[in-house]
Design an enzyme around this catalytic site. Structure first.
Site, PDB file in Angstrom:
ATOM      1  N   HIS A 140     -10.668  -3.788  12.127  1.00 21.09           N
ATOM      2  CA  HIS A 140      -9.614  -4.441  11.360  1.00 21.09           C
ATOM      3  C   HIS A 140      -9.274  -5.727  12.102  1.00 21.09           C
ATOM      4  O   HIS A 140      -8.364  -5.774  12.937  1.00 21.09           O
ATOM      5  CB  HIS A 140      -8.393  -3.522  11.259  1.00 21.09           C
ATOM      6  CG  HIS A 140      -7.358  -4.002  10.300  1.00 21.09           C
ATOM      7  ND1 HIS A 140      -6.026  -3.721  10.445  1.00 21.09           N
ATOM      8  CD2 HIS A 140      -7.451  -4.744   9.172  1.00 21.09           C
ATOM      9  CE1 HIS A 140      -5.348  -4.255   9.442  1.00 21.09           C
ATOM     10  NE2 HIS A 140      -6.190  -4.887   8.665  1.00 21.09           N
ATOM     11  N   LYS A 180      -3.649 -12.513  11.733  1.00 22.26           N
ATOM     12  CA  LYS A 180      -5.114 -12.567  11.694  1.00 22.26           C
ATOM     13  C   LYS A 180      -5.625 -13.717  10.831  1.00 22.26           C
ATOM     14  O   LYS A 180      -6.505 -14.467  11.239  1.00 22.26           O
ATOM     15  CB  LYS A 180      -5.691 -11.237  11.162  1.00 22.26           C
ATOM     16  CG  LYS A 180      -5.451 -10.035  12.028  1.00 22.26           C
ATOM     17  CD  LYS A 180      -6.308  -8.858  11.602  1.00 22.26           C
ATOM     18  CE  LYS A 180      -6.246  -8.527  10.132  1.00 22.26           C
ATOM     19  NZ  LYS A 180      -4.881  -8.223   9.646  1.00 22.26           N
ATOM     20  N   THR A 181      -5.079 -13.826   9.624  1.00 21.09           N
ATOM     21  CA  THR A 181      -5.544 -14.868   8.708  1.00 21.09           C
ATOM     22  C   THR A 181      -5.169 -16.246   9.227  1.00 21.09           C
ATOM     23  O   THR A 181      -5.995 -17.162   9.274  1.00 21.09           O
ATOM     24  CB  THR A 181      -4.945 -14.650   7.309  1.00 21.09           C
ATOM     25  OG1 THR A 181      -5.371 -13.387   6.801  1.00 21.09           O
ATOM     26  CG2 THR A 181      -5.393 -15.746   6.355  1.00 21.09           C
ATOM     27  N   ARG A 186       1.307 -12.590  -1.743  1.00 19.36           N
ATOM     28  CA  ARG A 186      -0.051 -12.864  -1.247  1.00 19.36           C
ATOM     29  C   ARG A 186      -0.849 -13.717  -2.221  1.00 19.36           C
ATOM     30  O   ARG A 186      -0.524 -13.813  -3.404  1.00 19.36           O
ATOM     31  CB  ARG A 186      -0.807 -11.554  -0.994  1.00 19.36           C
ATOM     32  CG  ARG A 186      -0.301 -10.768   0.207  1.00 19.36           C
ATOM     33  CD  ARG A 186      -1.180  -9.571   0.491  1.00 19.36           C
ATOM     34  NE  ARG A 186      -0.722  -8.817   1.641  1.00 19.36           N
ATOM     35  CZ  ARG A 186      -1.212  -8.939   2.882  1.00 19.36           C
ATOM     36  NH1 ARG A 186      -2.177  -9.826   3.112  1.00 19.36           N
ATOM     37  NH2 ARG A 186      -0.753  -8.204   3.865  1.00 19.36           N
ATOM     38  N   ASP A 217     -10.171 -10.487   7.819  1.00 21.15           N
ATOM     39  CA  ASP A 217      -9.541  -9.158   7.817  1.00 21.15           C
ATOM     40  C   ASP A 217     -10.433  -7.997   8.278  1.00 21.15           C
ATOM     41  O   ASP A 217      -9.977  -7.135   9.008  1.00 21.15           O
ATOM     42  CB  ASP A 217      -9.023  -8.848   6.418  1.00 21.15           C
ATOM     43  CG  ASP A 217      -8.007  -7.716   6.399  1.00 21.15           C
ATOM     44  OD1 ASP A 217      -7.256  -7.569   7.380  1.00 21.15           O
ATOM     45  OD2 ASP A 217      -7.957  -6.976   5.414  1.00 21.15           O
ATOM     46  N   LYS A 270      -8.825  -2.063   0.614  1.00 20.83           N
ATOM     47  CA  LYS A 270      -8.646  -1.182   1.760  1.00 20.83           C
ATOM     48  C   LYS A 270      -9.391   0.143   1.572  1.00 20.83           C
ATOM     49  O   LYS A 270      -9.744   0.798   2.547  1.00 20.83           O
ATOM     50  CB  LYS A 270      -7.156  -0.934   1.991  1.00 20.83           C
ATOM     51  CG  LYS A 270      -6.418  -2.153   2.527  1.00 20.83           C
ATOM     52  CD  LYS A 270      -7.054  -2.705   3.808  1.00 20.83           C
ATOM     53  CE  LYS A 270      -6.246  -3.842   4.397  1.00 20.83           C
ATOM     54  NZ  LYS A 270      -6.923  -4.459   5.573  1.00 20.83           N
ATOM     55  N   ARG A 321       0.824  -1.211   0.000  1.00 18.96           N
ATOM     56  CA  ARG A 321       0.000   0.000   0.000  1.00 18.96           C
ATOM     57  C   ARG A 321       0.857   1.259   0.000  1.00 18.96           C
ATOM     58  O   ARG A 321       2.018   1.241   0.395  1.00 18.96           O
ATOM     59  CB  ARG A 321      -0.913   0.010   1.234  1.00 18.96           C
ATOM     60  CG  ARG A 321      -1.997  -1.052   1.215  1.00 18.96           C
ATOM     61  CD  ARG A 321      -2.868  -0.973   2.455  1.00 18.96           C
ATOM     62  NE  ARG A 321      -2.121  -1.355   3.667  1.00 18.96           N
ATOM     63  CZ  ARG A 321      -1.640  -0.517   4.558  1.00 18.96           C
ATOM     64  NH1 ARG A 321      -1.808   0.796   4.396  1.00 18.96           N
ATOM     65  NH2 ARG A 321      -0.978  -0.957   5.617  1.00 18.96           N
ATOM     66  N   SER A 362      -1.685  -6.040   9.409  1.00 18.72           N
ATOM     67  CA  SER A 362      -1.220  -7.054   8.475  1.00 18.72           C
ATOM     68  C   SER A 362       0.093  -7.646   8.971  1.00 18.72           C
ATOM     69  O   SER A 362       0.985  -6.920   9.409  1.00 18.72           O
ATOM     70  CB  SER A 362      -1.014  -6.440   7.088  1.00 18.72           C
ATOM     71  OG  SER A 362      -2.240  -5.974   6.563  1.00 18.72           O
TER      72      SER A 362
END
Length: 532
Positions: A219, A243-244, A324, A258, A200, A60, A239
């Site tokens: 988030h 989390k995933t 990713r 997410d 996002k 990003r 990130s």
């Protein structure tokens, strides 16, 4: 030329976007993969995954995000965190971008943001790249064919990577721009092929809209006990904090990885897919996520592969650490069909502590939970943002400052009310370093983290013995089955205890200095939880 299903009264020309060479509406995955290959946008990989490089932009560009400053949002945007753009500059950007687009081929997806029909947002995404359209089709929620016949977009996103902005003319920082206009209900993205900007942008948008309705935007990832949606848990984190990985647990049902909302009805996923990091992905530890990298239609970003065999190299970070894979939720066998859950019983705050000071898990009081939520301490991991090449300790309020249009206290107050009303138990989990800081110690063993989380979620951890942490005041378990006792006491994992103490004092001071900005806006009990 048009293809696919679309409300005949809601074509792009009806929105004033005219002169395009061709427009394809709501193509499904096979058609989008076919278009992307014909256009030379990437390579068809093993199993039919689409392999793509995003070029210069592999993460990003948060410094290139802007919100248009208009009277309707003047008093509600957190301007210290959101760069302003003048309305006239946005208008010039729109005019120049749409003029640049004339005669070109574009792809449109009409999608929903939010599984809760009461609070969902109808979003139209216009993409110059076919694979971007495939990506966002995975990421957001797909209406039925019948719903498309009457779909009316509330917001429109236009993503044109071939257009370069002019900082002087368009009021931006560089020739890359992500600009959000609440009056025109439009987001413009230019000069970046990194697909994460698409999702996002929708998250940032919902983070503004939903709190105005009393809905907490988060988030976080989320899951619930199998066959019991009311036994749900949410996992806050930036990130790279897990989390995933940690929400994709075989013994629980995945709600999402997410972005979620917490409404009067419970929690709901904003998205229809997952966007998982693949660097050093272990097929034994995460078999289902690993399998998506060779699944038809998955989008694999910035992974190095053998040009002859198409074998992916999961250890090669020569393009970026931020490799990713994007895939729909139904690629995960235990994913929820509804993407809904009850009010969470557990709130887990994930932090990647590069200082190796925090314990692997700690129990928080509601006031301590507010303190750590507003602090949002973690480490930016390599590749997530441009220019980040190794973990950088940072405070990202609400565990998602780059996506927060409103002031942190707005989200903090909502979370505080939700915890109070529904009685969730709160935990802080460190997925960062143990045995020494980054460069000396090692990453926290994922098996230990999973064991601790399982104990927290099944209730056994709360029944054990705890000690009070001298640095932060929260409760830390003394012993947990399947986890080495020494791991639960970070000081014991260091070879030099005095060095740990010095590192701990440094981190405590960092917390204190950072939290001073929130003291005028918070309740006394949260102030009492703050570190002196």
């Amino acid at each position: 030329m048009t293809a696919g299903r679309v409300n005949p009264k809601q074509r792009l020309e009806d929105q004033g976007i005219t002169g395009l060479g061709s427009v394809s509406y709501n193509l499904i995955e096979p058609a989008l993969v076919e278009c992307a290959i014909k256009r030379g946008e990437g390579t068809l990989g093993k199993g039919g995954a689409f392999l793509v490089s995003t070029g210069k932009f592999t993460g990003r560009s948060p410094k290139d995000k802007f919100v248009v400053r208009t009277p309707s949002v003047e008093d509600s945007i957190w301007w210290d965190n959101n760069a302003p753009m003048e309305a006239e500059a946005f208008d010039r950007l729109y005019d120049d971008m749409t003029a640049h687009m004339k005669g070109g081929e574009f792809f449109v997806q009409d999608l929903y943001g939010g599984a809760d029909a009461t609070h969902r947002l109808d979003v139209r995404v216009v993409s110059e790249l076919a694979w971007h359209n495939l990506f966002i089709r995975h990421m957001l929620r797909r209406p039925s064919r019948e719903e498309l016949d009457s779909f009316v977009p509330q917001w429109t996103i236009i993503n044109c990577p071939s257009f370069k902005a002019d900082p002087v003319r368009h009021g931006c920082r560089t020739d890359t721009v992500i600009a959000m206009n609440f009056d025109r209900k439009m987001i413009l993205i230019a000069n970046t092929e990194y697909a994460g900007e698409n999702k996002k942008s929708v998250f940032s948008l919902l983070n503004y809209i939903l709190p105005g309705k009393g809905v907490m935007a988060m988030h976080c990832s989320a899951n619930h006990a199998i066959d019991n949606p009311d036994d749900s848990a949410i996992f806050f984190g930036l990130s790279g904090t897990g989390k995933t990985t940690l929400s994709a647990c075989a013994t629980r049902t995945l709600i999402g990885d997410d972005e979620h909302g917490w409404s009067e009805n419970g929690i709901f996923n904003f998205e229809g897919g997952c966007y998982a990091k693949t660097i050093k992905l272990d097929p034994k530890a995460e078999p289902e996520i690993y399998a998506t990298t060779s699944r038809f239609g998955s989008v694999v970003e910035n992974m190095v592969f053998d040009p002859e065999t198409l074998e992916l190299d999961f250890d090669d970070n020569s393009l970026t650490d931020n490799t990713r894979v994007a895939y729909p939720l139904d690629a995960i066998s235990n994913a929820s069909e509804t993407s809904l859950g009850g009010h969470p019983k557990h709130i887990i705050m994930l932090t990647c502590d590069a200082f190796s000071v925090l314990p692997p898990i700690a129990r928080l009081t509601p006031a301590q939970a507010m303190y750590h939520f507003l602090s949002g301490f973690t480490s930016k991991v390599a590749g997530t943002e441009r220019g980040v090449t190794e973990p950088e300790p940072t405070f990202s309020t609400c565990f998602g400052a780059p996506f927060m249009p409103r002031r942190p206290e707005v989200y903090g107050k909502l979370l505080q009310e939700k915890i109070h009303d529904h009685g969730a138990t709160c935990w802080l989990v460190n997925t960062g370093w143990t045995g020494g800081a980054y460069g000396t110690g090692s990453r926290m063993p994922i098996r230990a983290t999973r064991a601790l989380l399982n104990a927290a979620l099944n209730g056994s951890l709360a029944e054990g013995e705890f000690r009070r942490d001298e640095n932060f005041g929260f409760d830390v378990p003394v012993a947990v089955d399947g986890v080495a006792d020494v791991l639960l006491d970070p000081r014991r994992t260091w070879q030099d205890a005095a060095a740990y103490d010095a590192q701990a004092r440094k981190l405590v001071q960092m917390f204190s200095d950072n939290f001073a900005q929130y003291v005028p806006f918070i309740d006394d009990d949260v102030k009492a939880a703050a570190i002196d």
